[in-house]
Scaffold this motif. Sequence first.
Motif, PDB file in Angstrom:
ATOM      1  N   ALA A 141       0.838  -1.204   0.000  1.00 18.54           N
ATOM      2  CA  ALA A 141       0.000   0.000   0.000  1.00 18.54           C
ATOM      3  C   ALA A 141       0.871   1.251   0.000  1.00 18.54           C
ATOM      4  O   ALA A 141       0.570   2.233  -0.697  1.00 18.54           O
ATOM      5  CB  ALA A 141      -0.931  -0.017   1.205  1.00 18.54           C
ATOM      6  N   SER A 142       1.965   1.223   0.767  1.00 19.77           N
ATOM      7  CA  SER A 142       2.861   2.371   0.825  1.00 19.77           C
ATOM      8  C   SER A 142       3.539   2.614  -0.521  1.00 19.77           C
ATOM      9  O   SER A 142       3.658   3.759  -0.978  1.00 19.77           O
ATOM     10  CB  SER A 142       3.914   2.150   1.916  1.00 19.77           C
ATOM     11  N   ALA A 143       3.995   1.534  -1.169  1.00 16.59           N
ATOM     12  CA  ALA A 143       4.654   1.672  -2.475  1.00 16.59           C
ATOM     13  C   ALA A 143       3.697   2.252  -3.504  1.00 16.59           C
ATOM     14  O   ALA A 143       4.048   3.159  -4.275  1.00 16.59           O
ATOM     15  CB  ALA A 143       5.177   0.314  -2.930  1.00 16.59           C
ATOM     16  N   LEU A 144       2.472   1.738  -3.527  1.00 20.01           N
ATOM     17  CA  LEU A 144       1.490   2.221  -4.495  1.00 20.01           C
ATOM     18  C   LEU A 144       1.059   3.648  -4.181  1.00 20.01           C
ATOM     19  O   LEU A 144       0.872   4.470  -5.097  1.00 20.01           O
ATOM     20  CB  LEU A 144       0.281   1.284  -4.520  1.00 20.01           C
ATOM     21  N   ASP A 145       0.897   3.963  -2.907  1.00 19.16           N
ATOM     22  CA  ASP A 145       0.528   5.326  -2.527  1.00 19.16           C
ATOM     23  C   ASP A 145       1.622   6.308  -2.948  1.00 19.16           C
ATOM     24  O   ASP A 145       1.330   7.431  -3.393  1.00 19.16           O
ATOM     25  CB  ASP A 145       0.290   5.394  -1.021  1.00 19.16           C
ATOM     26  N   PHE A 146       2.885   5.888  -2.825  1.00 21.63           N
ATOM     27  CA  PHE A 146       4.004   6.722  -3.273  1.00 21.63           C
ATOM     28  C   PHE A 146       3.908   6.981  -4.775  1.00 21.63           C
ATOM     29  O   PHE A 146       4.060   8.116  -5.240  1.00 21.63           O
ATOM     30  CB  PHE A 146       5.325   6.042  -2.925  1.00 21.63           C
ATOM     31  N   MET A 147       3.635   5.931  -5.543  1.00 22.17           N
ATOM     32  CA  MET A 147       3.476   6.087  -6.982  1.00 22.17           C
ATOM     33  C   MET A 147       2.313   7.021  -7.295  1.00 22.17           C
ATOM     34  O   MET A 147       2.419   7.908  -8.153  1.00 22.17           O
ATOM     35  CB  MET A 147       3.254   4.725  -7.639  1.00 22.17           C
ATOM     36  N   HIS A 148       1.196   6.813  -6.607  1.00 24.91           N
ATOM     37  CA  HIS A 148       0.012   7.636  -6.869  1.00 24.91           C
ATOM     38  C   HIS A 148       0.269   9.098  -6.520  1.00 24.91           C
ATOM     39  O   HIS A 148      -0.239  10.003  -7.194  1.00 24.91           O
ATOM     40  CB  HIS A 148      -1.178   7.097  -6.082  1.00 24.91           C
ATOM     41  N   LYS A 150       2.911  10.590  -7.038  1.00 24.53           N
ATOM     42  CA  LYS A 150       3.683  11.111  -8.158  1.00 24.53           C
ATOM     43  C   LYS A 150       2.869  11.135  -9.443  1.00 24.53           C
ATOM     44  O   LYS A 150       3.403  11.454 -10.521  1.00 24.53           O
ATOM     45  CB  LYS A 150       4.937  10.252  -8.387  1.00 24.53           C
ATOM     46  N   GLY A 151       1.584  10.781  -9.339  1.00 29.94           N
ATOM     47  CA  GLY A 151       0.728  10.793 -10.519  1.00 29.94           C
ATOM     48  C   GLY A 151       0.929   9.610 -11.433  1.00 29.94           C
ATOM     49  O   GLY A 151       0.651   9.696 -12.634  1.00 29.94           O
ATOM     50  N   LEU A 152       1.401   8.475 -10.877  1.00 28.81           N
ATOM     51  CA  LEU A 152       1.663   7.284 -11.680  1.00 28.81           C
ATOM     52  C   LEU A 152       0.815   6.110 -11.213  1.00 28.81           C
ATOM     53  O   LEU A 152       0.485   6.001 -10.030  1.00 28.81           O
ATOM     54  CB  LEU A 152       3.142   6.896 -11.581  1.00 28.81           C
ATOM     55  N   VAL A 153       0.507   5.218 -12.141  1.00 30.27           N
ATOM     56  CA  VAL A 153      -0.276   4.016 -11.862  1.00 30.27           C
ATOM     57  C   VAL A 153       0.540   2.815 -12.323  1.00 30.27           C
ATOM     58  O   VAL A 153       1.018   2.772 -13.460  1.00 30.27           O
ATOM     59  CB  VAL A 153      -1.639   4.041 -12.592  1.00 30.27           C
ATOM     60  N   HIS A 154       0.692   1.824 -11.451  1.00 30.14           N
ATOM     61  CA  HIS A 154       1.511   0.650 -11.777  1.00 30.14           C
ATOM     62  C   HIS A 154       0.864  -0.205 -12.862  1.00 30.14           C
ATOM     63  O   HIS A 154       1.490  -0.602 -13.826  1.00 30.14           O
ATOM     64  CB  HIS A 154       1.734  -0.188 -10.512  1.00 30.14           C
ATOM     65  N   LEU A 174       7.848  -3.917  -4.573  1.00 28.20           N
ATOM     66  CA  LEU A 174       7.102  -3.897  -5.821  1.00 28.20           C
ATOM     67  C   LEU A 174       8.073  -3.719  -6.976  1.00 28.20           C
ATOM     68  O   LEU A 174       9.004  -2.909  -6.903  1.00 28.20           O
ATOM     69  CB  LEU A 174       6.087  -2.751  -5.783  1.00 28.20           C
ATOM     70  N   ALA A 175       7.859  -4.464  -8.052  1.00 28.40           N
ATOM     71  CA  ALA A 175       8.774  -4.423  -9.195  1.00 28.40           C
ATOM     72  C   ALA A 175       7.983  -4.382 -10.499  1.00 28.40           C
ATOM     73  O   ALA A 175       6.758  -4.426 -10.505  1.00 28.40           O
ATOM     74  CB  ALA A 175       9.697  -5.645  -9.167  1.00 28.40           C
ATOM     75  N   ASP A 176       8.719  -4.300 -11.609  1.00 31.54           N
ATOM     76  CA  ASP A 176       8.191  -4.400 -12.973  1.00 31.54           C
ATOM     77  C   ASP A 176       7.287  -3.221 -13.329  1.00 31.54           C
ATOM     78  O   ASP A 176       6.071  -3.257 -13.118  1.00 31.54           O
ATOM     79  CB  ASP A 176       7.437  -5.727 -13.156  1.00 31.54           C
ATOM     80  N   PHE A 177       7.893  -2.191 -13.936  1.00 30.16           N
ATOM     81  CA  PHE A 177       7.164  -0.961 -14.244  1.00 30.16           C
ATOM     82  C   PHE A 177       6.968  -0.758 -15.744  1.00 30.16           C
ATOM     83  O   PHE A 177       6.843   0.372 -16.209  1.00 30.16           O
ATOM     84  CB  PHE A 177       7.893   0.225 -13.616  1.00 30.16           C
ATOM     85  N   ASP A 178       6.920  -1.866 -16.487  1.00 25.53           N
ATOM     86  CA  ASP A 178       6.749  -1.738 -17.931  1.00 25.53           C
ATOM     87  C   ASP A 178       5.353  -1.247 -18.310  1.00 25.53           C
ATOM     88  O   ASP A 178       5.165  -0.651 -19.374  1.00 25.53           O
ATOM     89  CB  ASP A 178       7.053  -3.064 -18.633  1.00 25.53           C
ATOM     90  N   ALA A 213      -6.241   5.111 -14.234  1.00 22.24           N
ATOM     91  CA  ALA A 213      -6.598   5.715 -12.956  1.00 22.24           C
ATOM     92  C   ALA A 213      -5.996   4.899 -11.814  1.00 22.24           C
ATOM     93  O   ALA A 213      -5.740   3.698 -11.950  1.00 22.24           O
ATOM     94  CB  ALA A 213      -8.117   5.792 -12.802  1.00 22.24           C
ATOM     95  N   THR A 214      -5.786   5.548 -10.674  1.00 28.27           N
ATOM     96  CA  THR A 214      -5.210   4.866  -9.518  1.00 28.27           C
ATOM     97  C   THR A 214      -6.114   3.743  -9.012  1.00 28.27           C
ATOM     98  O   THR A 214      -5.637   2.802  -8.363  1.00 28.27           O
ATOM     99  CB  THR A 214      -4.947   5.857  -8.373  1.00 28.27           C
ATOM    100  N   ALA A 215      -7.418   3.827  -9.301  1.00 27.46           N
ATOM    101  CA  ALA A 215      -8.351   2.780  -8.879  1.00 27.46           C
ATOM    102  C   ALA A 215      -7.992   1.431  -9.480  1.00 27.46           C
ATOM    103  O   ALA A 215      -8.349   0.382  -8.932  1.00 27.46           O
ATOM    104  CB  ALA A 215      -9.782   3.163  -9.270  1.00 27.46           C
ATOM    105  N   HIS A 216      -7.274   1.443 -10.587  1.00 28.56           N
ATOM    106  CA  HIS A 216      -6.813   0.194 -11.215  1.00 28.56           C
ATOM    107  C   HIS A 216      -5.907  -0.570 -10.247  1.00 28.56           C
ATOM    108  O   HIS A 216      -6.044  -1.788 -10.053  1.00 28.56           O
ATOM    109  CB  HIS A 216      -6.064   0.546 -12.501  1.00 28.56           C
ATOM    110  N   ASP A 217      -4.973   0.144  -9.612  1.00 35.78           N
ATOM    111  CA  ASP A 217      -4.056  -0.489  -8.661  1.00 35.78           C
ATOM    112  C   ASP A 217      -4.776  -0.971  -7.412  1.00 35.78           C
ATOM    113  O   ASP A 217      -4.414  -2.007  -6.831  1.00 35.78           O
ATOM    114  CB  ASP A 217      -2.959   0.495  -8.257  1.00 35.78           C
TER     115      ASP A 217
END
Length: 367
Positions: A141-148, A150-154, A174-178, A213-217
């Motif tokens: 949750a922390s990793a994804l919240d950090f990405m969000h 920054k305006g990014l969605v994994h 969390l890995a793999d950002f392709d 959208a972040t809801a995807h993650d």
Amino acid sequence: MSGREKKLPREARQRTGSIHEIRHLTLEEVDLEAEYEVLQTICEVWTGKIMLVEHRATRHEVILKALHKDATSKSDFLREFHYSVFLSPHRSILTAYDVAFRADDFYVYAAEYAPFGDLACYVSNGGIGERNTKLLAPQLASALDFMHSKGLVHRNVRLDNILVFKSDLSRVKLADFDQTRPVGWRARRAEEWPPYTPPEVQTEPKGRSYTVATAHDTWQLAVVLFVCLTGALPWQRADASDARYAAFAQWRGYRALRAPQRFGEFSLRLQGLFRRLFDPRPRRRAAVTEVTRHLAHRWMARGASAAGAAELDPADATSVCYSTWSVHSCPREKNAVLGQLRALGLETVVDRDAKRLAGSLAEDDSQ
């Protein structure tokens, strides 16, 4: 590592520049075999391969992710590399070294090695239990919240993209950002894996675009948590054609009194959390941080493990043993193969220091 890499600051350094300005680098051509010794090919698919290597000059071990030029454009490679480097200062995101190059038919970048494989190695038909799930949940949750932030969605949160750095799961990354894209990006519907695909994407025809959208993650994180707690996927696809999803949708909308299979194993608080994480309306879906608010509460109902084991069909199509894939084999399968090799008197553990010494002696003998 190479001379270029020695000049780099430590791996957790603060990056400068904008995360949304993809760097257009000139990639140097490198003789990979001359600079690195390949210790193990961890994964190889048509798009490329992941290798554990040792730099010949420094004896430093790293992972090299090599992507076929025919399968990946340079711009897509640079995007993945850029996001990997800029996000890696976060404790729960894999560290990518700021080194990229060309090697034969591949674009290549380096990242740290996860010594305990990926999360798929740890999940059996019974899951990994409430305690272990609660260990990794706040990290993800922390990793994804950090990405969000920054305006990014994994966009590709699943078991084999969660790497394990401590065997008790107290340290995962969390890995793999392709597939990572900015919020609002228009992504084209492709071959997303149905069990992890949220309904707003699942219902779009292939080839049509949708808004990232972040809801995807959030949806994918909920699937990961469900699998960790039960050892099974909640459904094969999030649409009305899937009986399990249809039953969940009825229950979630309070049109059915009885919780669907396996959701009944959860405490009432966790059922409520999953109702919010699996909200079919992306704008009303809970944020990933909602998970951390429930860590102090019981997640599994009393006696749920025994009930779940009794219900589980060995050939259940939603079992992770039948429906997930990992770049690492199942530990049970590994141990079975290793046992057979040991019975034949074959070596199953590589002593790398001894191997290097033997190699040096062989070189001396040949001179």
